[in-house]
Scaffold this motif. Structure first.
Motif, mmCIF file in Angstrom:
data_model
loop_
_atom_site.group_PDB
_atom_site.id
_atom_site.type_symbol
_atom_site.label_atom_id
_atom_site.label_comp_id
_atom_site.label_asym_id
_atom_site.label_seq_id
_atom_site.Cartn_x
_atom_site.Cartn_y
_atom_site.Cartn_z
ATOM 1 N N ASN A 224 5.010 4.063 4.198
ATOM 2 C CA ASN A 224 5.564 4.785 5.343
ATOM 3 C C ASN A 224 4.767 4.445 6.605
ATOM 4 O O ASN A 224 3.763 3.722 6.555
ATOM 5 C CB ASN A 224 5.606 6.295 5.098
ATOM 6 C CG ASN A 224 4.245 6.880 4.757
ATOM 7 O OD1 ASN A 224 3.209 6.422 5.248
ATOM 8 N ND2 ASN A 224 4.231 7.898 3.909
ATOM 9 N N ASP A 225 5.221 4.974 7.712
ATOM 10 C CA ASP A 225 4.578 4.691 8.998
ATOM 11 C C ASP A 225 3.169 5.263 9.069
ATOM 12 O O ASP A 225 2.301 4.721 9.761
ATOM 13 C CB ASP A 225 5.413 5.263 10.149
ATOM 14 C CG ASP A 225 6.733 4.538 10.312
ATOM 15 O OD1 ASP A 225 6.883 3.430 9.757
ATOM 16 O OD2 ASP A 225 7.633 5.083 10.984
ATOM 17 N N ASP A 226 2.939 6.375 8.379
ATOM 18 C CA ASP A 226 1.626 6.998 8.401
ATOM 19 C C ASP A 226 0.588 6.084 7.749
ATOM 20 O O ASP A 226 -0.502 5.877 8.292
ATOM 21 C CB ASP A 226 1.687 8.341 7.682
ATOM 22 C CG ASP A 226 0.403 9.145 7.858
ATOM 23 O OD1 ASP A 226 -0.074 9.257 9.003
ATOM 24 O OD2 ASP A 226 -0.126 9.649 6.847
ATOM 25 N N VAL A 227 0.928 5.539 6.586
ATOM 26 C CA VAL A 227 0.027 4.601 5.913
ATOM 27 C C VAL A 227 -0.145 3.344 6.760
ATOM 28 O O VAL A 227 -1.257 2.826 6.920
ATOM 29 C CB VAL A 227 0.564 4.251 4.509
ATOM 30 C CG1 VAL A 227 -0.236 3.091 3.904
ATOM 31 C CG2 VAL A 227 0.496 5.467 3.592
ATOM 32 N N ALA A 228 0.962 2.839 7.321
ATOM 33 C CA ALA A 228 0.887 1.653 8.180
ATOM 34 C C ALA A 228 -0.052 1.889 9.358
ATOM 35 O O ALA A 228 -0.830 1.008 9.739
ATOM 36 C CB ALA A 228 2.280 1.289 8.683
ATOM 37 N N TYR B 229 -2.369 -1.499 -3.462
ATOM 38 C CA TYR B 229 -3.013 -0.209 -3.759
ATOM 39 C C TYR B 229 -1.899 0.813 -3.951
ATOM 40 O O TYR B 229 -1.250 1.234 -2.996
ATOM 41 C CB TYR B 229 -3.939 0.204 -2.614
ATOM 42 C CG TYR B 229 -4.710 1.475 -2.907
ATOM 43 C CD1 TYR B 229 -5.674 1.500 -3.908
ATOM 44 C CD2 TYR B 229 -4.460 2.638 -2.197
ATOM 45 C CE1 TYR B 229 -6.375 2.664 -4.187
ATOM 46 C CE2 TYR B 229 -5.152 3.800 -2.465
ATOM 47 C CZ TYR B 229 -6.107 3.809 -3.464
ATOM 48 O OH TYR B 229 -6.792 4.954 -3.749
ATOM 49 N N CYS B 230 -1.664 1.181 -5.205
ATOM 50 C CA CYS B 230 -0.464 1.953 -5.534
ATOM 51 C C CYS B 230 -0.722 3.248 -6.273
ATOM 52 O O CYS B 230 0.220 3.929 -6.679
ATOM 53 C CB CYS B 230 0.484 1.107 -6.386
ATOM 54 S SG CYS B 230 0.920 -0.450 -5.638
ATOM 55 N N GLY B 231 -1.972 3.610 -6.498
ATOM 56 C CA GLY B 231 -2.224 4.816 -7.283
ATOM 57 C C GLY B 231 -2.096 4.528 -8.761
ATOM 58 O O GLY B 231 -1.957 3.398 -9.200
ATOM 59 N N ASP B 232 -2.109 5.576 -9.549
ATOM 60 C CA ASP B 232 -2.098 5.480 -11.002
ATOM 61 C C ASP B 232 -0.880 6.187 -11.536
ATOM 62 O O ASP B 232 -0.639 7.358 -11.235
ATOM 63 C CB ASP B 232 -3.372 6.128 -11.562
ATOM 64 C CG ASP B 232 -3.547 5.871 -13.048
ATOM 65 O OD1 ASP B 232 -2.529 5.734 -13.749
ATOM 66 O OD2 ASP B 232 -4.700 5.810 -13.500
ATOM 67 N N ILE C 231 0.847 -1.195 0.000
ATOM 68 C CA ILE C 231 0.000 0.000 0.000
ATOM 69 C C ILE C 231 0.877 1.237 0.000
ATOM 70 O O ILE C 231 1.727 1.415 0.877
ATOM 71 C CB ILE C 231 -0.945 0.025 1.220
ATOM 72 C CG1 ILE C 231 -1.857 -1.197 1.212
ATOM 73 C CG2 ILE C 231 -1.776 1.306 1.216
ATOM 74 C CD1 ILE C 231 -2.822 -1.252 2.372
ATOM 75 N N GLY C 232 0.684 2.093 -0.987
ATOM 76 C CA GLY C 232 1.444 3.336 -1.066
ATOM 77 C C GLY C 232 1.564 3.824 -2.495
ATOM 78 O O GLY C 232 1.506 3.042 -3.443
ATOM 79 N N ASP C 233 1.722 5.118 -2.665
ATOM 80 C CA ASP C 233 1.932 5.669 -3.999
ATOM 81 C C ASP C 233 3.203 5.091 -4.597
ATOM 82 O O ASP C 233 4.251 5.075 -3.956
ATOM 83 C CB ASP C 233 2.064 7.198 -3.936
ATOM 84 C CG ASP C 233 0.745 7.861 -3.639
ATOM 85 O OD1 ASP C 233 -0.293 7.253 -3.924
ATOM 86 O OD2 ASP C 233 0.745 8.984 -3.111
ATOM 87 N N ALA C 234 3.108 4.640 -5.821
ATOM 88 C CA ALA C 234 4.276 4.050 -6.471
ATOM 89 C C ALA C 234 4.828 4.914 -7.589
ATOM 90 O O ALA C 234 5.870 4.590 -8.151
ATOM 91 C CB ALA C 234 3.924 2.670 -7.027
ATOM 92 N N THR D 108 -2.562 8.267 -2.126
ATOM 93 C CA THR D 108 -3.275 7.226 -1.399
ATOM 94 C C THR D 108 -3.647 7.754 -0.017
ATOM 95 O O THR D 108 -2.936 7.536 0.953
ATOM 96 C CB THR D 108 -2.401 5.963 -1.273
ATOM 97 O OG1 THR D 108 -1.106 6.346 -0.798
ATOM 98 C CG2 THR D 108 -2.248 5.263 -2.597
ATOM 99 N N GLY D 109 -4.747 8.466 0.050
ATOM 100 C CA GLY D 109 -5.202 9.047 1.305
ATOM 101 C C GLY D 109 -5.884 8.022 2.186
ATOM 102 O O GLY D 109 -6.207 6.910 1.753
ATOM 103 N N PRO D 110 -6.131 8.374 3.449
ATOM 104 C CA PRO D 110 -6.727 7.434 4.414
ATOM 105 C C PRO D 110 -8.063 6.871 3.960
ATOM 106 O O PRO D 110 -8.316 5.673 4.111
ATOM 107 C CB PRO D 110 -6.882 8.298 5.679
ATOM 108 C CG PRO D 110 -5.877 9.392 5.519
ATOM 109 C CD PRO D 110 -5.798 9.668 4.052
ATOM 110 N N HIS D 111 -8.924 7.721 3.397
ATOM 111 C CA HIS D 111 -10.243 7.236 2.969
ATOM 112 C C HIS D 111 -10.118 6.230 1.837
ATOM 113 O O HIS D 111 -10.755 5.160 1.863
ATOM 114 C CB HIS D 111 -11.114 8.412 2.531
ATOM 115 C CG HIS D 111 -12.433 7.987 1.945
ATOM 116 N ND1 HIS D 111 -13.440 7.439 2.718
ATOM 117 C CD2 HIS D 111 -12.900 8.002 0.654
ATOM 118 C CE1 HIS D 111 -14.480 7.141 1.935
ATOM 119 N NE2 HIS D 111 -14.165 7.469 0.699
#
Length: 374
Positions: free
Chosen positions: A261-265, A228-231, A195-198, A238-241
């Motif tokens: 990152n830790d925020d997404v985790a 979930y990596c964005g486009d 999970i994260g922007d790639a 990749t926001g929380p919602h």
């Protein structure tokens, strides 16, 4: 403080200037790593105090005007990670006798006009730019027209494009996430999501590639349904919602998630905790950045944010002195902290335990059979 005419030491000069004694000594000896502005500050204080070992003849002639370094940030000043980087940048700029000015721009569009950049400053007073956060190539191109050095902390995804205009400094993102993913695989995990922007910046892209490479080298295909990596066609976020929607629509939960990152985790952990899923007992989640403000104890990557900022300033000062050198990409080391990866060992451990029990039963059966035939 020493009175003029009495014996003056370098400690007196350090107290007056607010600098360390080491910096004062280097300035008085005209060491090249000390900026002209710092040297001027030290020499002026030494002259005012009557320091008898002062050698004015070694001072460079081009230190008369204090210049400004503009920090262009595409992230909120309250962001925990980037606020640490920004602190390191501003402190090191101040220590080297420059003035720092921070400009916050839109991270999606990086729209800037001259007034946004300079805000009344004379362009001749600008020593250089430091860019922090996610940004497009267009921002670096815009700034390059002012013909002053640029250092980019992180960069556009395609590094070769950014290196046409600026030095780039980032952490060792690829190897760190590769190592984390490899540890998960070694622990028996085969279904690992990401999970994260790639695609929005070089650092995050390298993290995705580290995960992807580790999976591939171990013979596992990346299951895109678990990622979930964005486009890659636009600067997505990749926001929380969006992440919670993705997690809620998963048909099958992986045994582990590697997060950018830790925020997404943190968001992933909060979501599954509400669902009654225990982390790390039922699900392993890893992060990146090593943010102390988070209370959970997960595998992460500690990054020295302050040093990243300081190193950016050092590179800019080097570029000011050597404007014609080839642009560099500098990768800083990180510390990988492995926590709670081995708690969940799906399938492989179960299979091994089953085989052990079968072998044990066969062994006992053979012993009993031998006993009966005696």
């Amino acid at each position: 403080m020493a009175v003029k005419g009495t014996k003056v030491s370098q400690d007196d000069i350090a107290r007056k200037t607010g600098l360390s004694r080491v910096t004062v000594s280097k300035a008085l000896n005209n060491v090249s790593t000390v900026s002209p502005m710092i040297k001027k500050k030290v020499f002026d204080a030494a002259e005012e105090l009557g320091y008898k070992f002062l050698r004015r003849n070694i001072m460079p002639s081009n230190y008369d005007q204090t210049k400004t370094i503009i920090i262009i940030s595409t992230v909120d000043a309250l962001n925990v990670f980037w606020s640490g980087v920004l602190h390191g940048i501003q402190q090191h700029i101040k220590d080297n006798g420059y003035i720092s000015v921070v400009r916050i721009v839109n991270s999606r569009e990086n729209l800037l006009v001259d007034n946004d950049i300079f805000g009344g400053l004379n362009t001749d007073d600008i020593a250089g730019f430091i860019i922090t956060g996610r940004h497009g190539l267009s921002l670096t191109e815009r700034l390059s027209k002012y013909q002053v050095p640029i250092v980019s902390v992180d960069s556009y995804t395609h590094l070769i494009s950014s290196n046409k205009y600026a030095d780039v400094i980032l952490f060792d993102n690829f190897n760190a996430v590769f190592h984390i993913t490899q540890n998960l695989i070694n622990a028996g995990h085969t279904k690992i999501g990401y999970i994260g922007d790639a695609f929005t910046c070089k650092s995050l892209h390298d993290r995705w590639l580290g995960y992807e490479c580790a999976m591939s080298e171990n013979g596992f295909e990346v299951d895109r349904h678990l990622c979930y990596c964005g486009d890659k066609n636009y600067l997505s976020y990749t926001g929380p919602h969006e992440i919670e929607v993705f997690l809620s629509e998963l048909e099958e939960r992986p045994s582990a998630f590697v997060c950018q990152n830790d925020d997404v985790a943190s968001g992933v952990i909060r979501y599954y905790t509400r669902q009654g899923i225990r982390v790390p007992n039922d699900l392993v989640v890893t992060g990146f950045d090593g943010i102390d403000e988070y209370s959970f104890d997960i595998t992460t990557v500690k990054c020295d944010r302050k040093y990243l900022g300081q190193r950016a300033v050092e590179q800019l000062l080097r570029r000011i002195k050597n404007p014609h050198l080839m642009y560099e990409t500098i990768t800083l080391p990180v510390e990988i902290v492995i926590n709670n990866i081995n708690i969940l060992r799906p399938k492989r451990v179960g299979a091994m335990l089953l085989l052990f029990l079968i072998h044990r039963k066969l062994y006992l059966f053979k012993i009993r059979l031998c006993y009966l035939t005696l």
